[in-house]
Scaffold this motif. Structure first.
Motif, short mmCIF file in Angstrom:
data_model
loop_
_atom_site.label_atom_id
_atom_site.label_comp_id
_atom_site.label_asym_id
_atom_site.label_seq_id
_atom_site.Cartn_x
_atom_site.Cartn_y
_atom_site.Cartn_z
N SER A 4 0.85 -1.19 0.00
CA SER A 4 0.00 0.00 0.00
C SER A 4 0.88 1.24 0.00
O SER A 4 2.00 1.24 0.52
CB SER A 4 -0.93 -0.01 1.21
OG SER A 4 -0.16 0.03 2.41
N ARG A 5 0.35 2.28 -0.56
CA ARG A 5 1.10 3.52 -0.69
C ARG A 5 1.15 4.23 0.66
O ARG A 5 0.14 4.32 1.36
CB ARG A 5 0.41 4.41 -1.72
CG ARG A 5 1.17 5.66 -2.01
CD ARG A 5 0.53 6.42 -3.12
NE ARG A 5 1.25 7.64 -3.34
CZ ARG A 5 1.14 8.37 -4.39
NH1 ARG A 5 0.32 8.03 -5.35
NH2 ARG A 5 1.84 9.47 -4.52
N THR A 6 2.32 4.73 1.04
CA THR A 6 2.50 5.45 2.29
C THR A 6 2.02 6.89 2.11
O THR A 6 2.38 7.56 1.15
CB THR A 6 3.99 5.45 2.70
OG1 THR A 6 4.44 4.09 2.79
CG2 THR A 6 4.21 6.15 4.02
N GLN A 7 1.22 7.33 3.05
CA GLN A 7 0.73 8.71 3.01
C GLN A 7 1.85 9.65 3.47
O GLN A 7 2.44 9.44 4.53
CB GLN A 7 -0.50 8.88 3.92
CG GLN A 7 -1.70 8.09 3.46
CD GLN A 7 -2.20 8.55 2.09
OE1 GLN A 7 -2.11 9.71 1.71
NE2 GLN A 7 -2.74 7.61 1.34
N ALA A 10 3.84 17.28 2.99
CA ALA A 10 4.86 18.07 2.30
C ALA A 10 6.22 17.98 3.00
O ALA A 10 7.26 17.94 2.35
CB ALA A 10 4.41 19.52 2.18
N THR A 11 6.20 17.92 4.33
CA THR A 11 7.46 17.83 5.08
C THR A 11 8.13 16.48 4.86
O THR A 11 9.35 16.40 4.69
CB THR A 11 7.21 18.08 6.57
OG1 THR A 11 6.58 19.36 6.73
CG2 THR A 11 8.50 18.07 7.36
N ASP A 12 7.33 15.40 4.84
CA ASP A 12 7.89 14.08 4.55
C ASP A 12 8.55 14.08 3.18
O ASP A 12 9.65 13.56 2.99
CB ASP A 12 6.81 13.00 4.58
CG ASP A 12 6.28 12.69 5.95
OD1 ASP A 12 7.02 12.88 6.94
OD2 ASP A 12 5.12 12.24 6.04
N GLY A 52 9.19 1.15 5.94
CA GLY A 52 9.78 0.51 4.77
C GLY A 52 9.91 1.43 3.58
O GLY A 52 10.42 1.02 2.53
N LEU A 53 9.46 2.68 3.70
CA LEU A 53 9.61 3.61 2.59
C LEU A 53 11.09 3.90 2.35
O LEU A 53 11.55 3.88 1.22
CB LEU A 53 8.85 4.92 2.87
CG LEU A 53 8.75 5.79 1.65
CD1 LEU A 53 7.47 5.48 0.89
CD2 LEU A 53 8.82 7.23 2.00
#
Length: 158
Positions: A4-7, A10-12, A52-53
């Motif tokens: 699944s895609r990590t949310q 903007a700071t991330d 895991g990103l």
């Protein structure tokens, strides 16, 4: 199975962009450029690692300074497409350090390999003595890199 895609906010995204440019940046360095405290940066980085990103950090080496003067892409076509043949060829890929990455492909080629060798003779040995000698391989097509006008770039996170 697709992850699944990590949310990301903007700071991330800004943090990931900065880390791709310089993975050795300290939390203090990053806090100054991102206008957050070092502890906030550290917590965000840890969360992105745990999710895991961020899969890891590594040094980018200069192949020429290591004597790896020939870079090539090799397309490999298998003779048959059974699970056993694919697994056997994949095992071969993991044993060869000069094969730095491999992809399974659609189209005529089944695999695309990126390789670094010290010279053309070593590339020739890899192709003839290793790849073509494998019982699953029916054909290879190599392309030698002459120049790389755009270096491997960070992933687009914005």
């Amino acid at each position: 199975m697709q992850q699944s895609r990590t949310q990301l906010d903007a700071t991330d995204r800004a943090l990931l962009t900065a880390l791709q440019k310089n993975a050795q940046a300290t939390a203090q360095d990053l806090s100054e450029s991102l206008n957050l405290s070092a502890s906030q940066i550290g917590r965000r980085r840890q969360r992105l690692e745990e999710s895991g990103l961020i899969q890891g950090y590594r040094a980018r080496l200069d192949p020429a300074r290591l004597g790896l003067d020939v870079q090539a892409f090799i397309q490999v076509q298998l003779a048959s497409h059974g699970a056993q043949q694919g697994a056997s060829f994949t095992r071969l890929l993991t044993t060869r350090s000069e094969i730095t990455s491999a992809w399974t492909m659609t189209g005529e080629a089944d695999y695309l390999l990126r390789v670094y060798c010290p010279d053309l003779a070593a590339l020739n040995r890899l192709i003839h003595d290793v790849l073509l000698a494998h019982p699953s391989v029916s054909r290879v097509h190599s392309q030698i890199v002459m120049d790389q006008p755009k270096k491997d770039a960070p992933l687009p996170v914005d």
